[in-house]
Scaffold this motif. Structure first.
Motif, PDB file in Angstrom:
ATOM      1  N   GLY A 379      10.114 -40.793 -19.094  1.00 15.47           N
ATOM      2  CA  GLY A 379      10.491 -42.081 -19.678  1.00 15.47           C
ATOM      3  C   GLY A 379      11.966 -42.101 -20.003  1.00 15.47           C
ATOM      4  O   GLY A 379      12.692 -41.148 -19.690  1.00 15.47           O
ATOM      5  N   GLY A 380      12.422 -43.178 -20.634  1.00 10.12           N
ATOM      6  CA  GLY A 380      13.816 -43.301 -21.048  1.00 10.12           C
ATOM      7  C   GLY A 380      14.054 -42.494 -22.316  1.00 10.12           C
ATOM      8  O   GLY A 380      14.838 -41.551 -22.357  1.00 10.12           O
ATOM      9  N   ARG A 381      13.335 -42.869 -23.386  1.00  9.93           N
ATOM     10  CA  ARG A 381      13.376 -42.041 -24.591  1.00  9.93           C
ATOM     11  C   ARG A 381      12.299 -40.977 -24.422  1.00  9.93           C
ATOM     12  O   ARG A 381      11.140 -41.295 -24.153  1.00  9.93           O
ATOM     13  N   VAL A 382      12.656 -39.727 -24.563  1.00  9.56           N
ATOM     14  CA  VAL A 382      11.773 -38.647 -24.121  1.00  9.56           C
ATOM     15  C   VAL A 382      11.281 -37.755 -25.260  1.00  9.56           C
ATOM     16  O   VAL A 382      10.111 -37.385 -25.304  1.00  9.56           O
ATOM     17  N   LEU A 383      12.181 -37.421 -26.196  1.00  6.52           N
ATOM     18  CA  LEU A 383      11.799 -36.542 -27.307  1.00  6.52           C
ATOM     19  C   LEU A 383      12.344 -37.125 -28.608  1.00  6.52           C
ATOM     20  O   LEU A 383      13.358 -37.830 -28.600  1.00  6.52           O
ATOM     21  N   GLY A 384      11.691 -36.786 -29.703  1.00  4.09           N
ATOM     22  CA  GLY A 384      12.213 -37.136 -31.028  1.00  4.09           C
ATOM     23  C   GLY A 384      12.212 -35.870 -31.868  1.00  4.09           C
ATOM     24  O   GLY A 384      11.163 -35.417 -32.309  1.00  4.09           O
ATOM     25  N   VAL A 385      13.391 -35.306 -32.047  1.00  2.00           N
ATOM     26  CA  VAL A 385      13.476 -34.058 -32.811  1.00  2.00           C
ATOM     27  C   VAL A 385      13.606 -34.435 -34.279  1.00  2.00           C
ATOM     28  O   VAL A 385      14.617 -35.005 -34.698  1.00  2.00           O
ATOM     29  N   THR A 386      12.548 -34.154 -35.047  1.00  2.00           N
ATOM     30  CA  THR A 386      12.426 -34.651 -36.420  1.00  2.00           C
ATOM     31  C   THR A 386      12.566 -33.506 -37.405  1.00  2.00           C
ATOM     32  O   THR A 386      11.853 -32.514 -37.314  1.00  2.00           O
ATOM     33  N   ALA A 387      13.498 -33.686 -38.347  1.00  2.00           N
ATOM     34  CA  ALA A 387      13.758 -32.632 -39.323  1.00  2.00           C
ATOM     35  C   ALA A 387      13.511 -33.163 -40.720  1.00  2.00           C
ATOM     36  O   ALA A 387      13.713 -34.342 -40.986  1.00  2.00           O
ATOM     37  N   ILE A 388      13.090 -32.281 -41.628  1.00  2.00           N
ATOM     38  CA  ILE A 388      12.972 -32.668 -43.034  1.00  2.00           C
ATOM     39  C   ILE A 388      13.674 -31.609 -43.870  1.00  2.00           C
ATOM     40  O   ILE A 388      13.588 -30.416 -43.573  1.00  2.00           O
ATOM     41  N   ALA A 389      14.420 -32.078 -44.883  1.00  2.00           N
ATOM     42  CA  ALA A 389      15.218 -31.171 -45.716  1.00  2.00           C
ATOM     43  C   ALA A 389      15.592 -31.896 -47.009  1.00  2.00           C
ATOM     44  O   ALA A 389      15.512 -33.119 -47.080  1.00  2.00           O
ATOM     45  N   PRO A 390      16.043 -31.144 -48.021  1.00  2.00           N
ATOM     46  CA  PRO A 390      16.374 -31.778 -49.307  1.00  2.00           C
ATOM     47  C   PRO A 390      17.545 -32.753 -49.247  1.00  2.00           C
ATOM     48  O   PRO A 390      17.633 -33.652 -50.073  1.00  2.00           O
ATOM     49  N   THR A 391      18.458 -32.606 -48.288  1.00  2.00           N
ATOM     50  CA  THR A 391      19.585 -33.540 -48.184  1.00  2.00           C
ATOM     51  C   THR A 391      19.665 -34.083 -46.762  1.00  2.00           C
ATOM     52  O   THR A 391      19.142 -33.473 -45.824  1.00  2.00           O
ATOM     53  N   VAL A 392      20.344 -35.230 -46.632  1.00  2.00           N
ATOM     54  CA  VAL A 392      20.520 -35.814 -45.297  1.00  2.00           C
ATOM     55  C   VAL A 392      21.338 -34.844 -44.424  1.00  2.00           C
ATOM     56  O   VAL A 392      21.039 -34.640 -43.252  1.00  2.00           O
ATOM     57  N   ARG A 393      22.380 -34.285 -45.056  1.00  2.00           N
ATOM     58  CA  ARG A 393      23.257 -33.387 -44.299  1.00  2.00           C
ATOM     59  C   ARG A 393      22.467 -32.210 -43.718  1.00  2.00           C
ATOM     60  O   ARG A 393      22.623 -31.854 -42.550  1.00  2.00           O
ATOM     61  N   GLU A 394      21.560 -31.626 -44.531  1.00  2.00           N
ATOM     62  CA  GLU A 394      20.797 -30.472 -44.061  1.00  2.00           C
ATOM     63  C   GLU A 394      19.762 -30.910 -43.008  1.00  2.00           C
ATOM     64  O   GLU A 394      19.534 -30.206 -42.025  1.00  2.00           O
ATOM     65  N   ALA A 395      19.145 -32.073 -43.209  1.00  2.00           N
ATOM     66  CA  ALA A 395      18.181 -32.556 -42.212  1.00  2.00           C
ATOM     67  C   ALA A 395      18.888 -32.767 -40.873  1.00  2.00           C
ATOM     68  O   ALA A 395      18.379 -32.395 -39.807  1.00  2.00           O
ATOM     69  N   GLN A 396      20.091 -33.344 -40.954  1.00  2.00           N
ATOM     70  CA  GLN A 396      20.862 -33.575 -39.726  1.00  2.00           C
ATOM     71  C   GLN A 396      21.209 -32.241 -39.056  1.00  2.00           C
ATOM     72  O   GLN A 396      21.047 -32.077 -37.842  1.00  2.00           O
ATOM     73  N   ALA A 397      21.658 -31.273 -39.855  1.00  2.00           N
ATOM     74  CA  ALA A 397      22.037 -29.966 -39.297  1.00  2.00           C
ATOM     75  C   ALA A 397      20.831 -29.301 -38.638  1.00  2.00           C
ATOM     76  O   ALA A 397      20.935 -28.731 -37.544  1.00  2.00           O
ATOM     77  N   ARG A 398      19.675 -29.387 -39.284  1.00  2.00           N
ATOM     78  CA  ARG A 398      18.468 -28.773 -38.710  1.00  2.00           C
ATOM     79  C   ARG A 398      18.094 -29.420 -37.384  1.00  2.00           C
ATOM     80  O   ARG A 398      17.726 -28.744 -36.425  1.00  2.00           O
ATOM     81  N   ALA A 399      18.145 -30.750 -37.347  1.00  2.00           N
ATOM     82  CA  ALA A 399      17.766 -31.459 -36.113  1.00  2.00           C
ATOM     83  C   ALA A 399      18.668 -31.007 -34.964  1.00  2.00           C
ATOM     84  O   ALA A 399      18.188 -30.685 -33.869  1.00  2.00           O
ATOM     85  N   TYR A 400      19.979 -30.953 -35.233  1.00  2.00           N
ATOM     86  CA  TYR A 400      20.884 -30.580 -34.141  1.00  2.00           C
ATOM     87  C   TYR A 400      20.786 -29.090 -33.800  1.00  2.00           C
ATOM     88  O   TYR A 400      20.994 -28.703 -32.653  1.00  2.00           O
ATOM     89  N   ARG A 401      20.414 -28.255 -34.791  1.00  2.00           N
ATOM     90  CA  ARG A 401      20.183 -26.833 -34.497  1.00  2.00           C
ATOM     91  C   ARG A 401      18.998 -26.700 -33.532  1.00  2.00           C
ATOM     92  O   ARG A 401      19.045 -25.954 -32.555  1.00  2.00           O
ATOM     93  N   ALA A 402      17.949 -27.441 -33.775  1.00  2.00           N
ATOM     94  CA  ALA A 402      16.770 -27.392 -32.895  1.00  2.00           C
ATOM     95  C   ALA A 402      17.127 -27.922 -31.510  1.00  2.00           C
ATOM     96  O   ALA A 402      16.722 -27.350 -30.486  1.00  2.00           O
ATOM     97  N   ILE A 403      17.921 -28.999 -31.462  1.00  2.00           N
ATOM     98  CA  ILE A 403      18.301 -29.577 -30.173  1.00  2.00           C
ATOM     99  C   ILE A 403      19.113 -28.571 -29.365  1.00  2.00           C
ATOM    100  O   ILE A 403      18.983 -28.491 -28.138  1.00  2.00           O
ATOM    101  N   GLY A 404      19.903 -27.754 -30.046  1.00  2.00           N
ATOM    102  CA  GLY A 404      20.680 -26.711 -29.362  1.00  2.00           C
ATOM    103  C   GLY A 404      19.791 -25.725 -28.603  1.00  2.00           C
ATOM    104  O   GLY A 404      20.244 -25.054 -27.671  1.00  2.00           O
ATOM    105  N   ARG A 405      18.546 -25.638 -28.976  1.00  2.00           N
ATOM    106  CA  ARG A 405      17.621 -24.714 -28.303  1.00  2.00           C
ATOM    107  C   ARG A 405      16.897 -25.365 -27.132  1.00  2.00           C
ATOM    108  O   ARG A 405      16.118 -24.716 -26.440  1.00  2.00           O
ATOM    109  N   ILE A 406      17.069 -26.675 -26.971  1.00  2.00           N
ATOM    110  CA  ILE A 406      16.369 -27.383 -25.891  1.00  2.00           C
ATOM    111  C   ILE A 406      17.220 -27.369 -24.638  1.00  2.00           C
ATOM    112  O   ILE A 406      18.399 -27.726 -24.667  1.00  2.00           O
TER     113      ILE A 406
END
Ligand code: AMP
Ligand code: GLY
Length: 426
Positions: A379-406
């Motif tokens: 499809g066009g949109r293919v994955l949704g890498v979803t992170a949860i964390a105490p702050t927005v900054r940490e949630a964002q960092a986690r999501a992009y850390r996981a994406i780095g492994r894809i």
């Protein structure tokens, strides 16, 4: 309980994962599902729009609850067919789904209910529509009345753009019959947010707020998409505004729908503009947002299944949901070229490793298994890498850390999802 979820995107993967955690669940199907959903539900070879086949299946298997994901089956009468067959369904009837299916109907309900919104006028005559925009001037917004896969909206910054939009939609019929009628409305300025509420025909319960990123490019530039990322809570929806939106937008809509004989059951999604004069309604959708649903499910502590059943049975009054105070943030990975044309069947690797990052769920939106057992993008949109964390900054960092492994060379994502909320956090 036996549950059938209808749809096959990231929203439905999030719903299936959440439902699969319910101690009340005995069996879970999803039609048609995708490669990720297949890990938590039994996927069926039935299209989401094939109302007849869905109801036949639900009847034959004794399904206790049908959960509708997307709007198209609802507008086509999925809930009506379930009700006629005596099957519980979470989702509005076709008459109530017109809140999303017809923008003109939505605006009429909103004005009857006294909900703050942009001024508007409905048109079936092309010359009258053009005269109206010439009289009002730009910026102005031109919308097709019917569903146009999220593309039937032109925010015209000049008169020429508005006239061209009317010619395309109503003259050239680029969105087919959706353009037989147009809604022309006031341009609103502000920050957008989405508010969700569960409804049972009479009562409404707050189901979270989120903000999404519709533009394809960093800095919110480039063409509109179905959503490249989202986060919840929405910092612009303060507790005060949440109460105000429930009282001034959601509850009047539910009351008015009941009064006109189209009681609203399911999730009501209010797209709002936070203007200098307070929140104003842009649109109603009759479903969870995608990818907003992914972040709502990540924050919901309560069991989802009994609440959906209560909504279907008209027993929502008094329901209280328990939410995590953490921030959930989803980054969408799309096929290169999206929202234009893109390649299909490219192979994605590293999903398991990405899913092992702390606080991460990798949700599938447009995937299928290859005969070799690999995950391919379909499809066009293919994955949704979803992170949860105490702050927005940490949630964002986690999501992009996981994406780095894809490992998916043919895919891309925005690199700044949540930037407004991160900036607010300071
Ligand atoms: P809709 O499908 O109606 O939500 O419109 C899609 C997008 O167009 C919205 O998310 C807004 O960004 C924009 N939009 C819609 N209506 C308006 C309006 N009246 N004023 C400004 N922007 C709008
Ligand atoms: N992400 C916006 C929507 O689902 O309509």
């Amino acid at each position: 309980m036996k549950v059938l979820v209808v749809g096959g995107g990231g929203r439905e993967h999030a719903l299936c994962r959440k439902l699969a955690q319910s101690p009340l669940l005995t069996r879970l199907w999803c039609a048609p599902g995708n490669a990720g959903i297949a890990e938590v539900a039994e996927c069926l070879d039935i299209k989401a729009e094939d109302v007849g086949a869905l109801v036949d299946f639900a009847r034959a298997e004794g399904v206790d609850l049908v959960v509708a994901g997307p709007e198209a089956p609802l507008v086509a009468g999925l809930a009506d067919a379930c009700i006629a067959a005596g099957i519980r369904v979470f989702g509005p009837t076709a008459a109530a789904a017109a809140l999303e299916g017809s923008k003109g109907f939505m605006k009429d309900v909103v004005s009857q209910a006294g909900i703050p919104t942009a001024w508007y006028k409905r048109f079936t005559d092309i010359a009258a529509a053009k005269d109206f925009v010439r009289e009002k001037g730009a910026p102005i917004v031109v919308k097709t009345d019917g569903l146009a896969a999220g593309k039937g909206v032109v925010v015209a910054m000049t008169l020429a753009e508005a006239i061209a939009a009317i010619d395309d939609m109503m003259g050239a019929k680029v969105f087919g019959a959706a353009g037989d009628e147009l809604v022309i409305e006031e341009y609103l300025e502000g920050e957008e947010a989405s508010v969700f509420a569960l409804c049972d025909g009479q009562a409404a319960v707050f189901m979270g707020a989120a903000q999404d990123h519709k533009r394809v490019g960093d800095g919110d530039t480039g063409p509109n998409t179905g959503g490249m990322g989202a986060y919840s809570p929405a910092p612009v929806v303060t507790p005060d505004l949440e109460a105000r939106i429930m009282a001034e937008v959601i509850e009047p809509a539910v009351r008015t729908m009941a009064a006109i004989g189209r009681p609203y059951t399911g999730v009501l999604f209010a797209g709002l503009m936070m203007t200098a004069d307070g929140p104003k309604l842009l649109e109603f959708n009759v479903r969870f947002g995608d990818p907003e649903c992914q972040v709502l499910m990540a924050r919901l502590n309560s069991d989802l299944l009994p609440v959906l059943v209560a909504a279907a049975e008209g027993r929502l009054a008094g329901t209280r949901l328990d939410w995590s105070d953490d921030t959930a943030l989803v980054v969408v990975m799309a096929a290169a070229g999206y929202p234009g044309s893109y390649r299909k069947n490219t192979v994605i690797r590293g999903l398991e490793s990405a899913g092992q990052v702390d606080g991460i769920a990798v949700l599938h939106a447009g995937t299928a298994r290859t005969p070799e057992g690999e995950v391919a993008a379909v499809g066009g949109r293919v994955l949704g890498v979803t992170a949860i964390a105490p702050t927005v900054r940490e949630a964002q960092a986690r999501a992009y850390r996981a994406i780095g492994r894809i490992d998916w060379p043919e895919g891309f994502c925005r690199s700044d999802i949540g930037w407004r909320a991160v900036a607010r956090e300071g």
